[in-house]
Design a protein around this motif. Structure first.
Motif, PDB file in Angstrom:
ATOM      1  N   ARG A   3     -39.631  84.006 -11.392  1.00  0.00           N
ATOM      2  CA  ARG A   3     -39.258  85.291 -11.988  1.00  0.00           C
ATOM      3  C   ARG A   3     -39.994  85.533 -13.308  1.00  0.00           C
ATOM      4  O   ARG A   3     -39.753  86.538 -13.976  1.00  0.00           O
ATOM      5  N   LEU A   4     -40.876  84.638 -13.681  1.00  0.00           N
ATOM      6  CA  LEU A   4     -41.606  84.756 -14.938  1.00  0.00           C
ATOM      7  C   LEU A   4     -42.885  85.563 -14.732  1.00  0.00           C
ATOM      8  O   LEU A   4     -43.782  85.129 -14.012  1.00  0.00           O
ATOM      9  N   PRO A   5     -43.014  86.751 -15.355  1.00  0.00           N
ATOM     10  CA  PRO A   5     -44.223  87.554 -15.176  1.00  0.00           C
ATOM     11  C   PRO A   5     -45.423  86.931 -15.874  1.00  0.00           C
ATOM     12  O   PRO A   5     -45.314  86.379 -16.973  1.00  0.00           O
ATOM     13  N   ALA A   6     -46.568  87.024 -15.247  1.00  0.00           N
ATOM     14  CA  ALA A   6     -47.771  86.353 -15.741  1.00  0.00           C
ATOM     15  C   ALA A   6     -48.237  86.905 -17.083  1.00  0.00           C
ATOM     16  O   ALA A   6     -48.837  86.171 -17.882  1.00  0.00           O
ATOM     17  N   TYR A   7     -47.968  88.182 -17.374  1.00  0.00           N
ATOM     18  CA  TYR A   7     -48.523  88.772 -18.584  1.00  0.00           C
ATOM     19  C   TYR A   7     -47.903  88.231 -19.880  1.00  0.00           C
ATOM     20  O   TYR A   7     -48.415  88.491 -20.968  1.00  0.00           O
ATOM     21  N   VAL A   8     -46.798  87.460 -19.761  1.00  0.00           N
ATOM     22  CA  VAL A   8     -46.204  86.897 -20.976  1.00  0.00           C
ATOM     23  C   VAL A   8     -46.542  85.415 -21.158  1.00  0.00           C
ATOM     24  O   VAL A   8     -46.127  84.815 -22.157  1.00  0.00           O
ATOM     25  N   LEU A   9     -47.270  84.809 -20.243  1.00  0.00           N
ATOM     26  CA  LEU A   9     -47.565  83.380 -20.344  1.00  0.00           C
ATOM     27  C   LEU A   9     -48.290  83.070 -21.652  1.00  0.00           C
ATOM     28  O   LEU A   9     -49.310  83.694 -21.984  1.00  0.00           O
ATOM     29  N   GLY A  10     -47.760  82.121 -22.395  1.00  0.00           N
ATOM     30  CA  GLY A  10     -48.379  81.721 -23.659  1.00  0.00           C
ATOM     31  C   GLY A  10     -48.129  82.671 -24.817  1.00  0.00           C
ATOM     32  O   GLY A  10     -48.626  82.431 -25.925  1.00  0.00           O
ATOM     33  N   LYS A  11     -47.351  83.731 -24.617  1.00  0.00           N
ATOM     34  CA  LYS A  11     -47.129  84.729 -25.656  1.00  0.00           C
ATOM     35  C   LYS A  11     -45.878  84.390 -26.473  1.00  0.00           C
ATOM     36  O   LYS A  11     -44.934  83.792 -25.982  1.00  0.00           O
ATOM     37  N   ALA A  12     -45.906  84.799 -27.746  1.00  0.00           N
ATOM     38  CA  ALA A  12     -44.806  84.531 -28.667  1.00  0.00           C
ATOM     39  C   ALA A  12     -43.903  85.749 -28.778  1.00  0.00           C
ATOM     40  O   ALA A  12     -44.375  86.891 -28.814  1.00  0.00           O
ATOM     41  N   GLY A  13     -42.605  85.499 -28.837  1.00  0.00           N
ATOM     42  CA  GLY A  13     -41.640  86.572 -28.971  1.00  0.00           C
ATOM     43  C   GLY A  13     -40.413  86.108 -29.724  1.00  0.00           C
ATOM     44  O   GLY A  13     -40.388  85.009 -30.296  1.00  0.00           O
ATOM     45  N   VAL A  14     -39.386  86.935 -29.738  1.00  0.00           N
ATOM     46  CA  VAL A  14     -38.150  86.647 -30.454  1.00  0.00           C
ATOM     47  C   VAL A  14     -36.970  86.836 -29.508  1.00  0.00           C
ATOM     48  O   VAL A  14     -36.894  87.832 -28.778  1.00  0.00           O
ATOM     49  N   VAL A  15     -36.057  85.883 -29.522  1.00  0.00           N
ATOM     50  CA  VAL A  15     -34.840  86.006 -28.717  1.00  0.00           C
ATOM     51  C   VAL A  15     -33.984  87.133 -29.293  1.00  0.00           C
ATOM     52  O   VAL A  15     -33.607  87.089 -30.459  1.00  0.00           O
ATOM     53  N   GLU A  16     -33.710  88.147 -28.485  1.00  0.00           N
ATOM     54  CA  GLU A  16     -32.889  89.257 -28.971  1.00  0.00           C
ATOM     55  C   GLU A  16     -31.479  89.235 -28.400  1.00  0.00           C
ATOM     56  O   GLU A  16     -30.589  89.898 -28.921  1.00  0.00           O
ATOM     57  N   GLN A  17     -31.264  88.454 -27.337  1.00  0.00           N
ATOM     58  CA  GLN A  17     -29.928  88.360 -26.776  1.00  0.00           C
ATOM     59  C   GLN A  17     -29.818  87.108 -25.923  1.00  0.00           C
ATOM     60  O   GLN A  17     -30.771  86.706 -25.259  1.00  0.00           O
ATOM     61  N   VAL A  18     -28.639  86.474 -25.965  1.00  0.00           N
ATOM     62  CA  VAL A  18     -28.340  85.320 -25.113  1.00  0.00           C
ATOM     63  C   VAL A  18     -27.369  85.794 -24.038  1.00  0.00           C
ATOM     64  O   VAL A  18     -26.261  86.241 -24.346  1.00  0.00           O
ATOM     65  N   HIS A  19     -27.764  85.696 -22.782  1.00  0.00           N
ATOM     66  CA  HIS A  19     -26.990  86.269 -21.680  1.00  0.00           C
ATOM     67  C   HIS A  19     -26.024  85.288 -21.032  1.00  0.00           C
ATOM     68  O   HIS A  19     -25.320  85.668 -20.098  1.00  0.00           O
ATOM     69  N   GLY A  20     -26.002  84.046 -21.478  1.00  0.00           N
ATOM     70  CA  GLY A  20     -25.159  83.059 -20.828  1.00  0.00           C
ATOM     71  C   GLY A  20     -25.948  82.256 -19.800  1.00  0.00           C
ATOM     72  O   GLY A  20     -27.173  82.324 -19.730  1.00  0.00           O
ATOM     73  N   VAL A  21     -25.220  81.510 -18.990  1.00  0.00           N
ATOM     74  CA  VAL A  21     -25.842  80.636 -17.986  1.00  0.00           C
ATOM     75  C   VAL A  21     -25.797  81.324 -16.622  1.00  0.00           C
ATOM     76  O   VAL A  21     -24.759  81.827 -16.203  1.00  0.00           O
ATOM     77  N   HIS A  22     -26.943  81.314 -15.937  1.00  0.00           N
ATOM     78  CA  HIS A  22     -27.046  81.986 -14.648  1.00  0.00           C
ATOM     79  C   HIS A  22     -27.784  81.109 -13.635  1.00  0.00           C
ATOM     80  O   HIS A  22     -28.509  80.186 -14.010  1.00  0.00           O
ATOM     81  N   VAL A  23     -27.601  81.449 -12.368  1.00  0.00           N
ATOM     82  CA  VAL A  23     -28.321  80.760 -11.297  1.00  0.00           C
ATOM     83  C   VAL A  23     -29.813  80.822 -11.598  1.00  0.00           C
ATOM     84  O   VAL A  23     -30.364  81.897 -11.885  1.00  0.00           O
ATOM     85  N   PHE A  24     -30.484  79.672 -11.541  1.00  0.00           N
ATOM     86  CA  PHE A  24     -31.922  79.611 -11.815  1.00  0.00           C
ATOM     87  C   PHE A  24     -32.661  80.080 -10.568  1.00  0.00           C
ATOM     88  O   PHE A  24     -32.731  79.375  -9.565  1.00  0.00           O
ATOM     89  N   ALA A  25     -33.194  81.281 -10.638  1.00  0.00           N
ATOM     90  CA  ALA A  25     -33.797  81.905  -9.458  1.00  0.00           C
ATOM     91  C   ALA A  25     -34.937  81.081  -8.877  1.00  0.00           C
ATOM     92  O   ALA A  25     -35.126  81.054  -7.659  1.00  0.00           O
ATOM     93  N   ASP A  26     -35.707  80.409  -9.727  1.00  0.00           N
ATOM     94  CA  ASP A  26     -36.869  79.663  -9.247  1.00  0.00           C
ATOM     95  C   ASP A  26     -36.470  78.538  -8.287  1.00  0.00           C
ATOM     96  O   ASP A  26     -37.102  78.340  -7.244  1.00  0.00           O
ATOM     97  N   SER A  27     -35.429  77.796  -8.641  1.00  0.00           N
ATOM     98  CA  SER A  27     -34.990  76.700  -7.767  1.00  0.00           C
ATOM     99  C   SER A  27     -34.213  77.231  -6.571  1.00  0.00           C
ATOM    100  O   SER A  27     -34.357  76.744  -5.449  1.00  0.00           O
ATOM    101  N   ASN A  28     -33.398  78.269  -6.795  1.00  0.00           N
ATOM    102  CA  ASN A  28     -32.598  78.824  -5.707  1.00  0.00           C
ATOM    103  C   ASN A  28     -33.480  79.419  -4.615  1.00  0.00           C
ATOM    104  O   ASN A  28     -33.159  79.349  -3.429  1.00  0.00           O
ATOM    105  N   ALA A  29     -34.618  79.992  -5.011  1.00  0.00           N
ATOM    106  CA  ALA A  29     -35.536  80.575  -4.040  1.00  0.00           C
ATOM    107  C   ALA A  29     -36.180  79.518  -3.153  1.00  0.00           C
ATOM    108  O   ALA A  29     -36.638  79.822  -2.052  1.00  0.00           O
TER     109      ALA A  29
END
Length: 218
Positions: free
Chosen positions: A149-175
């Motif tokens: 679920r990680l889009p390629a255009y953000v790879l290696g890019k720096a950002g700021v956490v603006e919200q913590v959504h809690g714990v969720h099913v990890f789509a990568d492993s579930n897929a």
């Protein structure tokens, strides 16, 4: 090499986005049936939501298909992969083998309640969140050999956490049918200049939701 056919964010050459009227739900008579079949089969438990999403987004012809053509091709692929139909049955339109037993059935009387309930992905945390609101992070340069679920255009890019959504099913492993492996989920904001360089618009931010394994502290 793993090809991410549906990962189109930030790629040039696709022209402007033209919004359609919200009431234009379907464009052909077969499209509601494709939607209904996909929802009904998803409710059987033969696969999970992330497996179906991966089936759609890994179609080699993804960019040439319409929205519900993508759904229909992915549904056929999943049915064949799970041994629920054969290619001969699809091509002939005839049932050539006894139907296998499925874990569940979505009955007509239960459709509205099932759609209203949805499929919640939030889970109880097993450990504290590694990152906090306002913290600077960087997206790992992950070269996944599987659906992510990680889009390629953000790879290696720096950002700021603006919200913590809690714990969720990890789509990568579930897929990959490896289990839910719940992970903390964050909304991370990026300056457009960080993402696009000189092509960015000053003062514009882009936010994505990112699972904790995607991130590293700065």
């Amino acid at each position: 090499m793993y090809t991410r056919y549906a990962d189109l964010g930030g790629l040039p050459g696709f022209g402007p986005v033209t919004p359609e009227a919200e009431e234009d739900l379907f464009h052909a008579s077969w499209e509601p049936r494709a939607l209904a079949l996909t929802v009904a089969m998803g409710a059987t438990g033969a696969w999970n939501l992330d497996m179906m999403r991966a089936a759609r987004e890994t179609l080699p012809m993804y960019r040439e298909l319409s929205y519900y053509e993508i759904w229909l091709h992915a549904l056929q692929n999943m049915l064949e992969k799970q041994g629920l139909v054969t290619p001969e049955e699809v091509s002939t339109g005839l049932m050539l083998h006894a139907a296998p037993t499925l874990p569940r059935q979505l009955k007509v009387a239960d459709v509205h309640a099932a759609l209203a309930r949805g499929a919640p992905t939030e889970r109880s945390p097993a450990s504290p969140a590694r990152y906090a609101q306002g913290q600077k992070v960087q997206i790992r340069k992950l070269q996944a050999d599987h659906h992510t679920r990680l889009p390629a255009y953000v790879l290696g890019k720096a950002g700021v956490v603006e919200q913590v959504h809690g714990v969720h099913v990890f789509a990568d492993s579930n897929a990959q049918a490896l289990g839910e492996q719940p992970q903390w989920l964050y909304s991370v904001a990026f300056d457009s200049i960080e993402l696009w360089g000189d092509a960015g618009s000053k003062g514009v931010q882009v936010s994505i939701d990112a699972f904790e394994p995607y991130l590293e502290a700065l």
